[in-house]
Design a protein around this motif. Structure first.
Motif, PDB file in Angstrom:
ATOM      1  N   TYR A 175       0.808  -1.022  -0.086  1.00 15.95           N
ATOM      2  CA  TYR A 175      -0.031   0.081   0.034  1.00 15.95           C
ATOM      3  C   TYR A 175       0.891   1.117   0.019  1.00 15.95           C
ATOM      4  N   ASP A 176       2.119   1.004   0.595  1.00 14.71           N
ATOM      5  CA  ASP A 176       2.864   2.165   0.718  1.00 14.71           C
ATOM      6  C   ASP A 176       4.032   2.640  -0.542  1.00 14.71           C
ATOM      7  N   ARG A 177       3.805   1.431  -1.627  1.00 15.95           N
ATOM      8  CA  ARG A 177       4.915   1.257  -2.537  1.00 15.95           C
ATOM      9  C   ARG A 177       6.206   1.187  -2.059  1.00 15.95           C
ATOM     10  N   LYS A 178       6.529   0.719  -0.728  1.00 14.39           N
ATOM     11  CA  LYS A 178       7.941   0.493  -0.316  1.00 14.39           C
ATOM     12  C   LYS A 178       8.299  -1.065  -0.477  1.00 14.39           C
ATOM     13  N   SER A 179       7.395  -1.850  -0.867  1.00  8.36           N
ATOM     14  CA  SER A 179       7.941  -3.200  -0.935  1.00  8.36           C
ATOM     15  C   SER A 179       8.535  -3.758   0.168  1.00  8.36           C
ATOM     16  N   SER A 180       7.888  -3.397   1.521  1.00  6.07           N
ATOM     17  CA  SER A 180       8.657  -3.858   2.683  1.00  6.07           C
ATOM     18  C   SER A 180       7.526  -4.056   3.629  1.00  6.07           C
ATOM     19  N   SER A 181       7.199  -5.156   3.723  1.00  2.49           N
ATOM     20  CA  SER A 181       6.078  -5.622   4.626  1.00  2.49           C
ATOM     21  C   SER A 181       6.255  -5.662   6.099  1.00  2.49           C
ATOM     22  N   PRO A 182       5.601  -5.002   6.948  1.00  2.00           N
ATOM     23  CA  PRO A 182       5.954  -4.711   8.291  1.00  2.00           C
ATOM     24  C   PRO A 182       5.549  -6.081   9.179  1.00  2.00           C
ATOM     25  N   SER A 183       6.144  -6.001  10.307  1.00  2.85           N
ATOM     26  CA  SER A 183       5.796  -6.770  11.643  1.00  2.85           C
ATOM     27  C   SER A 183       5.410  -6.204  12.557  1.00  2.85           C
ATOM     28  N   PHE A 184       4.436  -6.438  13.510  1.00  9.41           N
ATOM     29  CA  PHE A 184       4.083  -5.677  14.776  1.00  9.41           C
ATOM     30  C   PHE A 184       3.399  -6.546  15.598  1.00  9.41           C
ATOM     31  N   GLY A 185       2.838  -6.093  16.857  1.00 13.84           N
ATOM     32  CA  GLY A 185       2.241  -6.806  17.763  1.00 13.84           C
ATOM     33  C   GLY A 185       0.741  -6.533  17.758  1.00 13.84           C
ATOM     34  N   LEU A 186      -0.143  -7.767  18.239  1.00 13.55           N
ATOM     35  CA  LEU A 186      -1.520  -7.709  18.168  1.00 13.55           C
ATOM     36  C   LEU A 186      -1.952  -7.923  19.470  1.00 13.55           C
ATOM     37  N   GLN A 187      -2.872  -7.154  20.221  1.00  7.64           N
ATOM     38  CA  GLN A 187      -3.323  -7.351  21.562  1.00  7.64           C
ATOM     39  C   GLN A 187      -4.929  -7.244  21.450  1.00  7.64           C
ATOM     40  N   PHE A 188      -5.413  -8.078  22.458  1.00  7.27           N
ATOM     41  CA  PHE A 188      -6.963  -8.135  22.875  1.00  7.27           C
ATOM     42  C   PHE A 188      -7.131  -7.862  24.306  1.00  7.27           C
ATOM     43  N   ASP A 189      -8.002  -6.595  24.527  1.00  3.63           N
ATOM     44  CA  ASP A 189      -8.232  -6.095  25.953  1.00  3.63           C
ATOM     45  C   ASP A 189      -7.079  -6.237  26.873  1.00  3.63           C
ATOM     46  N   GLY A 190      -5.886  -5.650  26.362  1.00  4.10           N
ATOM     47  CA  GLY A 190      -4.840  -5.639  27.221  1.00  4.10           C
ATOM     48  C   GLY A 190      -3.920  -6.794  27.136  1.00  4.10           C
ATOM     49  N   ASN A 191      -4.336  -7.825  26.522  1.00  4.31           N
ATOM     50  CA  ASN A 191      -3.596  -9.281  26.404  1.00  4.31           C
ATOM     51  C   ASN A 191      -2.847  -9.159  25.484  1.00  4.31           C
ATOM     52  N   HIS A 192      -1.574  -9.795  25.268  1.00  5.12           N
ATOM     53  CA  HIS A 192      -0.981 -10.184  24.161  1.00  5.12           C
ATOM     54  C   HIS A 192      -1.627 -11.344  23.403  1.00  5.12           C
ATOM     55  N   TRP A 193      -1.729 -11.017  22.116  1.00  8.23           N
ATOM     56  CA  TRP A 193      -2.427 -12.056  21.179  1.00  8.23           C
ATOM     57  C   TRP A 193      -1.194 -12.946  20.391  1.00  8.23           C
ATOM     58  N   VAL A 194      -0.639 -12.140  19.387  1.00  5.08           N
ATOM     59  CA  VAL A 194       0.283 -12.659  18.405  1.00  5.08           C
ATOM     60  C   VAL A 194       1.105 -11.529  17.776  1.00  5.08           C
ATOM     61  N   ASP A 195       2.110 -11.976  17.501  1.00  2.00           N
ATOM     62  CA  ASP A 195       3.236 -11.060  16.567  1.00  2.00           C
ATOM     63  C   ASP A 195       2.814 -11.433  15.185  1.00  2.00           C
ATOM     64  N   VAL A 196       2.180 -10.199  14.528  1.00  2.00           N
ATOM     65  CA  VAL A 196       1.829 -10.389  13.252  1.00  2.00           C
ATOM     66  C   VAL A 196       3.022 -10.237  12.120  1.00  2.00           C
ATOM     67  N   VAL A 197       3.233 -11.099  11.116  1.00  2.00           N
ATOM     68  CA  VAL A 197       4.156 -11.187  10.148  1.00  2.00           C
ATOM     69  C   VAL A 197       3.359 -11.094   8.897  1.00  2.00           C
ATOM     70  N   THR A 198       3.284  -9.977   8.078  1.00  2.00           N
ATOM     71  CA  THR A 198       2.473  -9.596   6.793  1.00  2.00           C
ATOM     72  C   THR A 198       3.356  -9.768   5.531  1.00  2.00           C
ATOM     73  N   SER A 199       2.680  -9.978   4.468  1.00  2.00           N
ATOM     74  CA  SER A 199       3.081 -10.229   3.256  1.00  2.00           C
ATOM     75  C   SER A 199       2.593  -9.415   2.197  1.00  2.00           C
ATOM     76  N   SER A 200       3.308  -9.163   1.185  1.00  2.00           N
ATOM     77  CA  SER A 200       2.910  -8.132   0.053  1.00  2.00           C
ATOM     78  C   SER A 200       1.637  -8.996  -0.966  1.00  2.00           C
ATOM     79  N   SER A 201       1.792 -10.354  -0.798  1.00  2.00           N
ATOM     80  CA  SER A 201       1.056 -11.202  -1.759  1.00  2.00           C
ATOM     81  C   SER A 201      -0.075 -11.846  -0.984  1.00  2.00           C
ATOM     82  N   GLN A 202       0.037 -12.218   0.085  1.00  2.00           N
ATOM     83  CA  GLN A 202      -0.772 -13.314   0.993  1.00  2.00           C
ATOM     84  C   GLN A 202      -1.196 -12.343   2.190  1.00  2.00           C
ATOM     85  N   SER A 203      -2.531 -12.507   2.319  1.00  2.00           N
ATOM     86  CA  SER A 203      -3.526 -12.209   3.639  1.00  2.00           C
ATOM     87  C   SER A 203      -3.084 -12.829   4.748  1.00  2.00           C
TER      88      SER A 203
END
Length: 338
Positions: free
Chosen positions: A106-134
């Motif tokens: 989406y940002d035309r940088k071809s660099s998919s980010p990674s970050f944290g995901l939380q629910f109600d203040g609890n750690h959920w999972v570390d998200v690893v994204t992709s340019s071609s896969q959801s």
């Protein structure tokens, strides 16, 4: 004309999981979307403006890979942690939360980010994204408060979190029950045992005789209609849906209708049955209205062209659209049709 009984079976599909949960939270959020819409499965998606006040909306560059709600996203370039807040949650009831991510360059940088995901203040999972896969993750738990918060958190200074969709479903009592009230189920894998593919295929049987030419395979999101061709039904007739050999899912039936069939049609209404139906009637003088119980009264006379009679008639001033008036002899009665 001969009369037969004909059975019509309507096989209506378009059923999605959880869709029958009336009066329970069923929310699908199109993060970064521009307008509410209904997808091809019949699920209603809403924009995210009412659930978050930070971040910026964007569209992916790799269009056409997924449905429209996945092609939009909201990213958070300046906040360390950004949260969606979902109000109106039933405390103590199991909820399924699904978060989806599609970078799509989406940002035309071809660099998919990674970050944290939380629910109600609890750690959920570390998200690893992709340019071609959801990428998506699910969690099932019982919220302690009457709201759910889903947050994306920056874990590296050069990695910008984002989110594509957020779905919340309140589950029926008894689903995914565990021993502890605070237990959390983090989705890992989903497997259908005993079936290579999901196949729903069956035959429509009446009194043991197959009435369909080809196996009935209901298409997802629409409907199929089949009916009993030319076979009389009695009070003891048996209707059944029987799986074909390759079916892995059971038959479904949403409606069944019984009709009385009559053969033969007339050529239309005879013109002699409605003589002078095209007669134009003009009322030249206005009439006055005086209220009486169930009656109208006229103080003037009206001229009805084409009939050649001029009796006093009852008032029509309260009727906005007069189509037909018939006046006949005696004491000048009138029949009014609006």
């Amino acid at each position: 004309m001969a009369t037969y009984l004909v059975l019509l079976a309507c096989l209506c599909v378009g059923i999605q999981i959880f869709s029958g949960f009336a009066d329970k939270l069923f929310l699908s959020i199109d993060c970064g979307g521009t307008a509410n819409h209904t997808d091809r499965w019949g699920i209603d998606w809403v924009v995210d403006d009412g659930y978050i006040k930070t971040g910026e909306a964007a569209q992916v560059q790799n269009h056409g890979v997924y449905d429209s709600e996945i092609n939009s996203l909201r990213y958070f370039s300046s906040q360390k942690k950004s949260c969606y807040v979902i109000p109106g949650v039933a405390t103590g009831r199991k909820h399924m939360v699904r978060a989806s991510f599609f970078y799509g360059n989406y940002d035309r940088k071809s660099s998919s980010p990674s970050f944290g995901l939380q629910f109600d203040g609890n750690h959920w999972v570390d998200v690893v994204t992709s340019s071609s896969q959801s990428y998506y993750r699910e969690v099932i738990y019982a919220p302690k408060r009457n709201k759910i918060s889903i947050c994306v958190a920056r874990t590296s200074p050069d990695q910008i979190p984002f989110i594509s969709t957020l779905e919340i479903r309140e589950l029926e009592t008894g689903m995914y029950q565990t021993n502890g009230e605070e237990d959390v189920l983090l989705w890992t894998n989903r497997t259908a045992f005993g079936a290579k593919n999901f196949v729903r295929s069956f035959d429509f049987m009446v009194d043991g005789i197959k009435r369909n030419d080809d196996p009935i395979i209901p298409p997802y999101g629409t409907y199929v209609t089949d009916y009993n061709h030319g076979r009389d039904l009695t009070a003891g007739s048996k209707v059944s849906l029987v799986n074909t050999r390759d079916a892995s899912l059971p038959p479904i039936l949403n409606a069944m209708e019984l009709f009385q069939l009559k053969t033969g049609l007339a050529d239309g209404t005879s013109e002699n049955d409605a003589p002078r139906s095209d007669l134009m009637i003009e009322i030249r003088s206005k009439t006055q209205y005086r209220s009486r119980i169930g009656r109208f009264q006229c103080r003037e006379r009206a001229e009805i062209h084409g009939l050649g009679i001029r009796p006093p008639i009852r008032s029509l001033s309260q009727i906005s659209n007069l189509h037909t008036m018939l006046c006949y002899g005696g004491r000048s009665r009138a029949m009014l049709v609006d």
